[in-house]
Design a protein around this motif. Structure first.
Motif, PDB file in Angstrom:
ATOM      1  N   VAL A 190      47.386 -34.767 -37.708  1.00  9.54           N
ATOM      2  CA  VAL A 190      46.923 -33.608 -38.481  1.00  9.54           C
ATOM      3  C   VAL A 190      45.820 -34.030 -39.450  1.00  9.54           C
ATOM      4  O   VAL A 190      44.774 -33.367 -39.561  1.00  9.54           O
ATOM      5  CB  VAL A 190      48.101 -32.973 -39.247  1.00  9.54           C
ATOM      6  CG1 VAL A 190      47.591 -31.932 -40.250  1.00  9.54           C
ATOM      7  CG2 VAL A 190      49.080 -32.329 -38.283  1.00  9.54           C
ATOM      8  N   GLY A 191      46.040 -35.140 -40.146  1.00 12.92           N
ATOM      9  CA  GLY A 191      45.027 -35.619 -41.081  1.00 12.92           C
ATOM     10  C   GLY A 191      43.722 -35.966 -40.398  1.00 12.92           C
ATOM     11  O   GLY A 191      42.639 -35.691 -40.922  1.00 12.92           O
ATOM     12  N   SER A 192      43.811 -36.559 -39.213  1.00 14.15           N
ATOM     13  CA  SER A 192      42.601 -36.912 -38.474  1.00 14.15           C
ATOM     14  C   SER A 192      41.826 -35.670 -38.042  1.00 14.15           C
ATOM     15  O   SER A 192      40.587 -35.635 -38.126  1.00 14.15           O
ATOM     16  CB  SER A 192      42.964 -37.761 -37.251  1.00 14.15           C
ATOM     17  OG  SER A 192      43.591 -38.961 -37.647  1.00 14.15           O
ATOM     18  N   VAL A 193      42.542 -34.646 -37.610  1.00 14.80           N
ATOM     19  CA  VAL A 193      41.885 -33.389 -37.216  1.00 14.80           C
ATOM     20  C   VAL A 193      41.183 -32.759 -38.423  1.00 14.80           C
ATOM     21  O   VAL A 193      40.036 -32.298 -38.327  1.00 14.80           O
ATOM     22  CB  VAL A 193      42.898 -32.417 -36.600  1.00 14.80           C
ATOM     23  CG1 VAL A 193      42.286 -31.028 -36.432  1.00 14.80           C
ATOM     24  CG2 VAL A 193      43.391 -32.942 -35.258  1.00 14.80           C
ATOM     25  N   LEU A 194      41.874 -32.750 -39.575  1.00 13.04           N
ATOM     26  CA  LEU A 194      41.246 -32.211 -40.787  1.00 13.04           C
ATOM     27  C   LEU A 194      39.992 -32.997 -41.148  1.00 13.04           C
ATOM     28  O   LEU A 194      38.967 -32.423 -41.533  1.00 13.04           O
ATOM     29  CB  LEU A 194      42.235 -32.251 -41.949  1.00 13.04           C
ATOM     30  CG  LEU A 194      43.419 -31.286 -41.894  1.00 13.04           C
ATOM     31  CD1 LEU A 194      44.386 -31.558 -43.051  1.00 13.04           C
ATOM     32  CD2 LEU A 194      42.934 -29.840 -41.942  1.00 13.04           C
ATOM     33  N   GLY A 195      40.075 -34.345 -41.001  1.00 13.14           N
ATOM     34  CA  GLY A 195      38.920 -35.182 -41.310  1.00 13.14           C
ATOM     35  C   GLY A 195      37.749 -34.918 -40.387  1.00 13.14           C
ATOM     36  O   GLY A 195      36.592 -34.842 -40.828  1.00 13.14           O
ATOM     37  N   VAL A 196      38.026 -34.766 -39.095  1.00 13.69           N
ATOM     38  CA  VAL A 196      36.970 -34.468 -38.126  1.00 13.69           C
ATOM     39  C   VAL A 196      36.307 -33.132 -38.454  1.00 13.69           C
ATOM     40  O   VAL A 196      35.070 -33.013 -38.444  1.00 13.69           O
ATOM     41  CB  VAL A 196      37.537 -34.472 -36.695  1.00 13.69           C
ATOM     42  CG1 VAL A 196      36.544 -33.850 -35.719  1.00 13.69           C
ATOM     43  CG2 VAL A 196      37.887 -35.892 -36.268  1.00 13.69           C
ATOM     44  N   LEU A 197      37.115 -32.127 -38.749  1.00 17.59           N
ATOM     45  CA  LEU A 197      36.557 -30.809 -39.095  1.00 17.59           C
ATOM     46  C   LEU A 197      35.710 -30.886 -40.362  1.00 17.59           C
ATOM     47  O   LEU A 197      34.644 -30.265 -40.452  1.00 17.59           O
ATOM     48  CB  LEU A 197      37.689 -29.800 -39.280  1.00 17.59           C
ATOM     49  CG  LEU A 197      38.463 -29.399 -38.018  1.00 17.59           C
ATOM     50  CD1 LEU A 197      39.625 -28.480 -38.376  1.00 17.59           C
ATOM     51  CD2 LEU A 197      37.532 -28.716 -37.019  1.00 17.59           C
ATOM     52  N   GLY A 198      36.186 -31.665 -41.338  1.00 19.69           N
ATOM     53  CA  GLY A 198      35.432 -31.790 -42.580  1.00 19.69           C
ATOM     54  C   GLY A 198      34.075 -32.434 -42.366  1.00 19.69           C
ATOM     55  O   GLY A 198      33.061 -31.958 -42.894  1.00 19.69           O
TER      56      GLY A 198
END
Length: 400
Positions: free
Chosen positions: A87-95
């Motif tokens: 989840v954190g990685s997905v948020l980071g990619v989107l950011g």
């Protein structure tokens, strides 16, 4: 939520076995963040932001982390560390993607908030995993090595991203962060689940965990907040003082590079000392060094003098490697570990977010030297709080 390994019945995990599954991915993650961090302000300027607005936009990453700390605890408790890292990685990619393709500062602001939220989820999940698999006797070394790996990556990031920035402009470093976020996320998602791991589906709420532990969060947390404030303010105040005394950008970079090397080199020794002598014997000297560094900064007027202060502050930061994570892990109640750690990280991250802002506000209405002296006073108060509340060797997290 993942329960700690019962070392009486399970083979303890050695730190060396975590090199490629935890520490190297953490360094890789740090490389991307280190390369991209200086470029977000330039990206904001490219979109037409003023210098002041660019500074505000960059600070939104810290705000995103503060806002996500408590929810991150619940996410880790509900779905476990591996899924939370995803989840954190997905948020980071989107950011990062928001920052790369942003047509205006509004989209860039959203990206910065997402980056901060990603850091909160990632940070809590990796800390919770270490707590679950590493024996308590080696926890300080594990946490310090984790923090040191991140700082090593952050230190190397600008050098490794320089060619991409030269070829592509500020977005080159952002593409590097995108790639390292994906790779480090995949590496950590592939780690085996801790033995006995079971996402928490208990009836307690995040609020109930905070209320039950408000005394610990208020005492230990006050020291953590002050440590976070002086750590983050160091990054803001030193460049301003360098400009104040007339150092060139290249000289400032050299000073920061030397101080950063001291910081990274102290990581493992600090972890050894933390395991053997406890968090009080580690945290108090760190805060005293912060107080000495900030207190003597106004007395410097040359590269040599400021460099000496920067090394003292780098030493302070290195000595404090892993202290906050270790104290939080020791203080966390069984069965509610992730929620507690989310609240615990919030105390430190509020300090990280507020420290540079307060230093800047003081500098705006008074001399920069007054800001440095105020930070020295905060560090001194933090040393007293650390001595009062942090446990000594063999302590139990301050719960008594």
């Amino acid at each position: 939520m993942s329960a700690p390994v019962d070392t009486a019945t399970a083979e303890p995990v050695r730190l060396r076995s975590l090199t490629w599954t935890v520490f190297v991915p953490m360094a890789l993650y740090g490389i991307g963040v280190g390369a991209a961090s200086p470029m977000y302000a330039l990206r904001a300027l490219d979109l037409g932001a003023s210098i002041g607005l660019a500074g505000v936009l960059v600070s939104l990453s810290g705000l995103g982390m503060v806002l996500a700390d408590l929810p991150a605890g619940r996410i880790v408790a509900r779905i476990g560390e591996r899924a939370a890292i995803a989840v954190g990685s997905v948020l980071g990619v989107l950011g990062v993607l928001c920052a790369i393709v942003a047509p205006n500062v509004g989209v860039l602001a959203a990206g910065m908030l997402l980056n901060g939220a990603a850091g909160a989820v990632w940070g809590l999940a990796r800390q919770s995993y270490i707590v679950a698999v590493v024996p308590a006797a080696e926890r300080g070394r594990a946490m310090s090595t984790l923090a040191g790996a991140n700082r090593l990556g952050y230190y190397c990031g600008p050098f490794l991203g320089a060619a991409l920035v030269h070829a592509m402009g500020p977005s080159g470093a952002l593409w590097l962060q995108l790639g390292t976020t994906v790779l480090s996320g995949l590496a950590m998602v592939a780690i085996p689940s801790p033995e006995g791991a079971d996402p928490d589906v208990g009836g307690h709420t995040l609020r109930s965990v905070v209320v039950e532990n408000i005394g610990v969060l208020g005492t230990l947390g006050s020291a953590a907040l002050l440590m976070g404030a002086v750590r983050a303010a160091r990054i803001a105040v030193l460049p301003l003082w360098a400009a104040h005394i007339g150092l060139s950008a290249s000289a400032t970079s050299v000073v920061f590079g030397i101080a950063g090397a001291v910081d990274v080199l102290m990581s493992y020794p600090a972890g050894l000392w933390l395991d053997r002598r406890g968090s009080r014997a580690t945290g108090v000297p760190a805060m005293v060094l912060f107080a000495i560094g900030f207190g003597t900064l106004p007395l410097t007027s040359s590269m040599l003098g400021m460099g000496a202060v920067a090394v003292v502050l780098g030493l302070a930061n290195g000595v404090s490697n892993g202290v906050i994570m270790t104290v939080g892990a020791d203080a966390a109640p069984d069965g509610r570990r992730a929620e507690f750690l989310g609240a615990w990280r919030l105390t430190h991250d509020i300090g990280m977010f507020a420290g540079p802002i307060l230093a800047g506000a003081i500098s705006a209405v008074a001399l920069l030297s007054v800001s440095a002296l105020a930070l020295a006073a905060a560090a001194a108060v933090g040393a007293v709080a650390t001595h009062r509340w942090f446990p000594g060797a063999g302590g139990g997290g301050g719960r008594g």
